[in-house]
Design an enzyme around this catalytic site. Structure first.
Site, PDB file in Angstrom:
ATOM      1  N   LYS A  84      51.623  56.268  67.369  1.00  0.00           N
ATOM      2  CA  LYS A  84      50.434  55.435  67.615  1.00  0.00           C
ATOM      3  C   LYS A  84      50.222  55.241  69.114  1.00  0.00           C
ATOM      4  O   LYS A  84      49.105  55.410  69.614  1.00  0.00           O
ATOM      5  CB  LYS A  84      50.621  54.091  66.905  1.00  0.00           C
ATOM      6  CG  LYS A  84      49.445  53.151  66.999  1.00  0.00           C
ATOM      7  CD  LYS A  84      49.404  52.210  65.831  1.00  0.00           C
ATOM      8  CE  LYS A  84      50.413  51.084  65.894  1.00  0.00           C
ATOM      9  NZ  LYS A  84      50.071  50.047  66.896  1.00  0.00           N
ATOM     10  N   ARG A  92      46.810  56.748  73.978  1.00  0.00           N
ATOM     11  CA  ARG A  92      46.771  57.201  75.376  1.00  0.00           C
ATOM     12  C   ARG A  92      46.141  58.580  75.505  1.00  0.00           C
ATOM     13  O   ARG A  92      45.509  58.892  76.512  1.00  0.00           O
ATOM     14  CB  ARG A  92      48.199  57.177  75.952  1.00  0.00           C
ATOM     15  CG  ARG A  92      48.701  55.732  76.190  1.00  0.00           C
ATOM     16  CD  ARG A  92      50.202  55.674  76.173  1.00  0.00           C
ATOM     17  NE  ARG A  92      50.767  54.389  76.594  1.00  0.00           N
ATOM     18  CZ  ARG A  92      50.936  53.327  75.809  1.00  0.00           C
ATOM     19  NH1 ARG A  92      50.541  53.363  74.540  1.00  0.00           N
ATOM     20  NH2 ARG A  92      51.486  52.212  76.285  1.00  0.00           N
ATOM     21  N   ARG A 118      53.422  46.105  59.523  1.00  0.00           N
ATOM     22  CA  ARG A 118      54.874  46.323  59.504  1.00  0.00           C
ATOM     23  C   ARG A 118      55.599  45.327  58.591  1.00  0.00           C
ATOM     24  O   ARG A 118      56.686  45.601  58.108  1.00  0.00           O
ATOM     25  CB  ARG A 118      55.444  46.292  60.921  1.00  0.00           C
ATOM     26  CG  ARG A 118      54.817  47.369  61.815  1.00  0.00           C
ATOM     27  CD  ARG A 118      55.662  47.691  63.026  1.00  0.00           C
ATOM     28  NE  ARG A 118      54.844  48.297  64.069  1.00  0.00           N
ATOM     29  CZ  ARG A 118      54.496  49.573  64.125  1.00  0.00           C
ATOM     30  NH1 ARG A 118      54.895  50.415  63.179  1.00  0.00           N
ATOM     31  NH2 ARG A 118      53.745  50.038  65.100  1.00  0.00           N
ATOM     32  N   GLY A 124      45.934  45.764  69.230  1.00  0.00           N
ATOM     33  CA  GLY A 124      46.278  45.139  70.508  1.00  0.00           C
ATOM     34  C   GLY A 124      46.399  46.169  71.626  1.00  0.00           C
ATOM     35  O   GLY A 124      46.006  45.907  72.766  1.00  0.00           O
ATOM     36  N   ASP A 134      59.019  46.936  67.898  1.00  0.00           N
ATOM     37  CA  ASP A 134      58.199  47.002  66.680  1.00  0.00           C
ATOM     38  C   ASP A 134      59.036  47.143  65.409  1.00  0.00           C
ATOM     39  O   ASP A 134      58.485  47.149  64.304  1.00  0.00           O
ATOM     40  CB  ASP A 134      57.221  48.180  66.777  1.00  0.00           C
ATOM     41  CG  ASP A 134      56.141  47.915  67.813  1.00  0.00           C
ATOM     42  OD1 ASP A 134      55.864  46.738  68.102  1.00  0.00           O
ATOM     43  OD2 ASP A 134      55.573  48.892  68.338  1.00  0.00           O
TER      44      ASP A 134
HETATM   45  C1  S3P Z   1      52.712  49.225  72.644  1.00  0.00           C
HETATM   46  C2  S3P Z   1      53.521  48.298  73.251  1.00  0.00           C
HETATM   47  C3  S3P Z   1      54.206  47.220  72.519  1.00  0.00           C
HETATM   48  C4  S3P Z   1      54.229  47.486  71.015  1.00  0.00           C
HETATM   49  C5  S3P Z   1      52.909  47.960  70.499  1.00  0.00           C
HETATM   50  C6  S3P Z   1      52.482  49.238  71.190  1.00  0.00           C
HETATM   51  C7  S3P Z   1      52.070  50.260  73.475  1.00  0.00           C
HETATM   52  O1  S3P Z   1      53.525  46.006  72.741  1.00  0.00           O
HETATM   53  O2  S3P Z   1      54.608  46.319  70.325  1.00  0.00           O
HETATM   54  O3  S3P Z   1      52.981  48.221  69.108  1.00  0.00           O
HETATM   55  O4  S3P Z   1      51.570  51.262  72.919  1.00  0.00           O
HETATM   56  O5  S3P Z   1      52.064  50.108  74.710  1.00  0.00           O
HETATM   57  P1  S3P Z   1      53.880  45.023  73.970  1.00  0.00           P
HETATM   58  O6  S3P Z   1      53.555  45.742  75.208  1.00  0.00           O
HETATM   59  O7  S3P Z   1      53.013  43.818  73.765  1.00  0.00           O
HETATM   60  O8  S3P Z   1      55.337  44.714  73.814  1.00  0.00           O
END
Ligand code: S3P
Length: 442
Positions: A24, A29, A395, A97, A318
């Site tokens: 993911k 990216r 999850r 997020g 995660d």
């Molecule tokens: C991610 C960073 C992590 C992770 C998220 C994906 C990323 O989050 O929990 O599922 O792709 O950069 P945080 O940067 O908030 O720890």
């Protein structure tokens, strides 16, 4: 939207040799950098999950010609570093997020205004962690009073590089600032308190952009360009984790998960399970497109409770929901601390997992920054039947599905539609390897 619930029944063993979907983090990216590059980027192994599709659609809405995904293949016709166009509507990033935090940095450097929105879960997650440092760079971003989305990113701000010590270990914050740094005058220098996933740094380098890495400090200088490149995305170790734990806790089981990304900033799950006495081997290691990959073989074993070393927390961030399932099956006490970040994921993963575990009869106590779980050891079945809630969190839903392998009665898992954000096809694959899972539309 239609929802889905899982009903999982007590299982015995699992077996199989299979792949899980694409990574993911790398999928997000690949779209972002492919869109900003000069030339065409061909991606294979792209995750067709809702989160990465949110990023894909957002860049289409900003005028980027993107074809696919078809069988994991995506073609991105890059528009160049200054080629994005103003979208006609707010960009809806759903549950993701990563899309919102990374894009807020990238969009802060554009000439146009854009509003980022998300679903109920995303709209409650903290965004000040990105908007505060971006403001230091000169960005103009409005949030709600609580510091949450919608985010109104006002264009034409004219960014300048900053030197920033990150207060928390977060790859999303780091990546956000590096992407803003592409548009900033001078150098953007970010120092992280502990190593976090470095896919942005690796991929920027793959696109020919100079990234300085000196220990915990990463530097980019604005004003460069990206050159299109082909990207082969490994499968997601965070999705593989469910089957790693499943094989470790179930009796007489063995799985081989193929072509998994084993970037050292992501392999905390392997280290933690090994400390718990899991039987794991890493086979056929190679490097593809700057990312290490391997097949992961996991066999049943008698897990033991441990104190999880805090330095491993960001490297397994995660995977804790499913590690809590492993802990409930392990002999003795497992203690997690230093993991307060779990409270601001797609759900409050400490509280939501503790509630579900206690509902199923597990001796689990949430703490401010972790959990204490007293497990039952090999031969025991720590999970009674019951109903658990995933709180819009993919999850959590998948973790309780894995628990069925050591349950004594059916577990009903509500609100599983979000599994599609990261793991389309999870229910089918789970059934194929031997998890007794029934999907019910509600
Ligand atoms: C991610 C960073 C992590 C992770 C998220 C994906 C990323 O989050 O929990 O599922 O792709 O950069 P945080 O940067 O908030 O720890």
């Amino acid at each position: 939207m239609k929802n889905i619930k899982y009903i999982v029944s007590p299982g015995k063993s699992i077996s199989g040799k299979f792949r899980v979907p694409g990574d993911k983090s790398i999928s997000h990216r690949s779209i972002m950098l492919g869109a900003l590059a000069d030339g065409t980027t061909n991606v294979t192994g792209f995750l067709s999950g809702e989160d990465s599709l949110s990023t894909l659609k957002a860049f289409q809405a900003m005028g980027v010609d993107i074809e696919g995904p078809v069988d994991g293949n995506v073609t991105i016709k890059g528009v160049g570093i200054d080629g994005l166009k103003a979208p006609s509507m707010p960009l809806d990033l759903g549950n993701s997020g990563t899309s919102m935090r990374l894009m807020s940095g990238l969009l802060a450097g554009q000439k146009f205004d854009v509003t980022l929105i998300g679903d109920e879960s995303l709209s409650s997650r903290p965004m000040k962690r990105v908007t505060n440092p971006l403001a230091l760079m000169g960005a103009k971003i409005d949030t709600t009073e609580k510091g949450t989305a919608p985010l109104k990113v006002n264009g034409g701000a004219g960014l300048k590089g900053i030197t920033y010590d990150m207060p928390m270990a977060s790859a999303q914050v780091k990546s956000c600032l590096l992407l803003a740094g592409l548009y900033a005058d001078g150098k953007t220098v970010v120092t992280e308190p502990a190593p976090t996933r470095d896919h942005t740094e690796r991929m920027l380098t793959g696109f020919g952009y100079k990234v300085g890495v000196n220990g915990a400090t990463i530097t980019v200088e604005g004003g460069g360009r990206l050159t299109a490149t082909d990207i082969d995305i490994p499968t997601d170790i965070s999705s593989a984790a469910f089957f790693m734990v499943a094989a470790a806790i179930a009796d007489d089981s063995e799985v081989v998960i193929q072509h998994v990304g084993i970037n050292p900033t992501r392999t905390g799950i392997i280290d933690i399970l090994k400390l718990m006495n899991a039987n794991i081997s890493i086979e056929k290691e190679k490097v593809v497109g700057g990312e290490p990959i391997a097949d992961i073989r996991v066999k049943s074993s008698g897990l033991k409770g441990i104190n999880i070393p805090e330095e491993l927390v960001p490297l397994a961030i995660d995977e804790f929901p499913v590690l809590f399932i492993a802990a409930a099956c392990a002999e003795g006490k497992t203690v997690l601390s230093g993991a307060e970040e779990l409270r601001v994921k797609e759900s409050d993963r400490i509280q939501v997992m503790a509630d579900g575990l206690v509902e199923l009869g597990v001796d689990a106590q949430p703490t401010e920054d972790g959990m204490i779980i007293n497990g039952v050891g090999k031969g025991g079945r720590p999970f009674a039947g019951g109903t658990v809630h995933s709180h819009h969190d993919h999850r959590i839903a998948m973790s309780f599905a894995v628990a069925s392998l050591k349950a004594t009665a059916d577990i009903e898992i509500n609100d599983c539609v979000h599994v599609n954000t990261s793991f389309p096809g999870f229910a089918h694959l789970a059934q194929q390897v031997g998890i007794q899972l029934q999907e019910v539309e509600v």
